[in-house]
Design an enzyme around this catalytic site. Structure first.
Site, mmCIF file in Angstrom:
data_model
loop_
_atom_site.group_PDB
_atom_site.id
_atom_site.type_symbol
_atom_site.label_atom_id
_atom_site.label_comp_id
_atom_site.label_asym_id
_atom_site.label_seq_id
_atom_site.Cartn_x
_atom_site.Cartn_y
_atom_site.Cartn_z
ATOM 1 N N GLY A 24 -10.414 -46.276 -14.504
ATOM 2 C CA GLY A 24 -9.833 -46.031 -13.130
ATOM 3 C C GLY A 24 -8.810 -47.005 -12.586
ATOM 4 N N LYS A 25 -8.164 -47.790 -13.343
ATOM 5 C CA LYS A 25 -7.116 -48.632 -12.628
ATOM 6 C C LYS A 25 -6.063 -47.967 -11.783
ATOM 7 C CE LYS A 25 -6.004 -50.892 -16.391
ATOM 8 N NZ LYS A 25 -6.851 -49.904 -17.494
ATOM 9 N N THR A 26 -5.679 -47.039 -12.509
ATOM 10 C CA THR A 26 -4.374 -46.307 -11.718
ATOM 11 C C THR A 26 -4.915 -45.744 -10.527
ATOM 12 O OG1 THR A 26 -3.474 -45.768 -14.087
ATOM 13 C CG2 THR A 26 -2.773 -44.523 -12.201
ATOM 14 N N LYS A 47 3.955 -50.656 -12.934
ATOM 15 C CA LYS A 47 3.135 -50.718 -14.271
ATOM 16 C C LYS A 47 3.876 -51.274 -14.975
ATOM 17 C CE LYS A 47 -0.177 -48.821 -17.344
ATOM 18 N NZ LYS A 47 -1.680 -48.994 -16.792
ATOM 19 N N ASP A 64 0.405 -42.664 -15.665
ATOM 20 C CA ASP A 64 0.161 -43.857 -14.590
ATOM 21 C C ASP A 64 1.281 -44.236 -13.869
ATOM 22 O OD1 ASP A 64 -2.501 -43.802 -16.172
ATOM 23 O OD2 ASP A 64 -2.096 -45.341 -17.228
ATOM 24 N N GLU A 125 -0.340 -52.982 -11.616
ATOM 25 C CA GLU A 125 -1.375 -52.349 -12.630
ATOM 26 C C GLU A 125 -1.357 -52.705 -14.202
ATOM 27 O OE1 GLU A 125 -3.412 -48.461 -14.589
ATOM 28 O OE2 GLU A 125 -1.979 -48.320 -12.992
ATOM 29 N N GLY A 126 -2.428 -53.750 -14.546
ATOM 30 C CA GLY A 126 -2.282 -54.110 -15.770
ATOM 31 C C GLY A 126 -2.539 -52.941 -16.808
ATOM 32 N N GLY A 128 -4.657 -51.591 -19.960
ATOM 33 C CA GLY A 128 -6.133 -51.933 -20.592
ATOM 34 C C GLY A 128 -6.804 -53.077 -19.731
ATOM 35 N N HIS A 186 -17.380 -44.646 -10.271
ATOM 36 C CA HIS A 186 -18.450 -44.298 -11.294
ATOM 37 C C HIS A 186 -17.747 -43.094 -11.872
ATOM 38 C CE1 HIS A 186 -21.896 -45.500 -9.081
ATOM 39 N NE2 HIS A 186 -21.167 -45.850 -7.959
#
Length: 239
Positions: A24-26, A47, A64, A125-126, A128, A186
């Site tokens: 859920g990084k994005t 990104k 993303d 945002e990295g 992985g 979650h």
């Protein structure tokens, strides 16, 4: 060896990393862009490296990168938002090798600097996890260290997340980067010990819990933004 570009702008912003891919990084990065834009700040997402693209008839796109652009209140060229885009949905260094390309940290920093010239806040945002390889000699942590942004760690709440989160915390500290906080996402609706995992992580992570996102059947960055702790990030309330 990459040459360090001097005077990298210390834009307000964060490097969003995760305990793994698919956590859920994005969603969190887009929510952070929303959060700052809602307070009248020129807010942009970046990104740097994305693997997995589709062709829309005009250009190759990544979901993303598109989500970050949609959350931003600035119109930025795709080549700045996502400087390196690869077609195969695999580790960046493998996707780059497949296309005969090299991921340049120097170029990524220049793109970041260009975004900083237009934005007050940049959310990076990295790809992985924090140590995913970018080439034969550098991992994602090298980019995070170059940009010198405080990190926000996204933890996908599922079996194994406690170990992954604690290892990621150690890796961030090893780069002498501040850990501004973490977000519990979650991602497994059927995990019976989800709340116990969050409580255990809260005791063990030496940074504030910035928000707990419930399982969502559809991505909603605006809703996620409302669930983040703006005060913990030093932001005023929106009236």
């Amino acid at each position: 060896m990459n040459k360090v570009i001097k005077d990298t702008p210390r834009a307000r912003g964060y490097f969003v990393t995760g305990t793994d891919t698919g956590v859920g990084k994005t969603l969190v990065a887009s929510a952070l862009v929303h959060l700052h834009a809602a307070r009248g700040l020129r807010s942009a997402g970046m990104k740097p490296v994305a693997s997995g693209a589709s062709f829309d008839g005009e250009r190759w796109r990544n979901d993303d990168a598109d989500a970050l652009s949609a959350a931003s209140n600035l119109a930025l060229p795709p080549a700045l938002v996502n400087p390196f885009l690869f077609r195969s949905a695999t580790a960046p260094h493998l996707a780059a090798r497949e296309e005969g390309k090299h991921i340049s940290i120097d170029h990524l920093e220049r793109c970041y600097r260009d975004i900083c010239a237009a934005a007050e806040v940049v959310i990076v945002e990295g790809a992985g996890g924090f140590l995913v390889p970018l080439d034969d000699d550098h991992n994602s942590d090298a980019l995070a260290a170059r940009l010198r942004l405080p990190a926000i760690m996204v933890v996908g709440i599922r079996l194994g997340c406690i170990n992954h989160a604690l290892l990621t915390q150690l890796a961030i500290r090893a780069k002498s980067l501040p850990l501004a906080g973490w977000v519990a996402n979650h991602i497994d609706a059927d995990e019976p010990y989800a709340q116990a995992m969050v409580e255990s992580l809260t005791r063990r992570i030496d940074a504030p819990l910035l928000g707990e996102l419930p399982w969502m059947d559809a991505t909603d960055a605006g809703r996620a933004a409302q669930l983040l702790d703006a005060a913990a990030l030093g932001l005023p309330a929106v009236h």
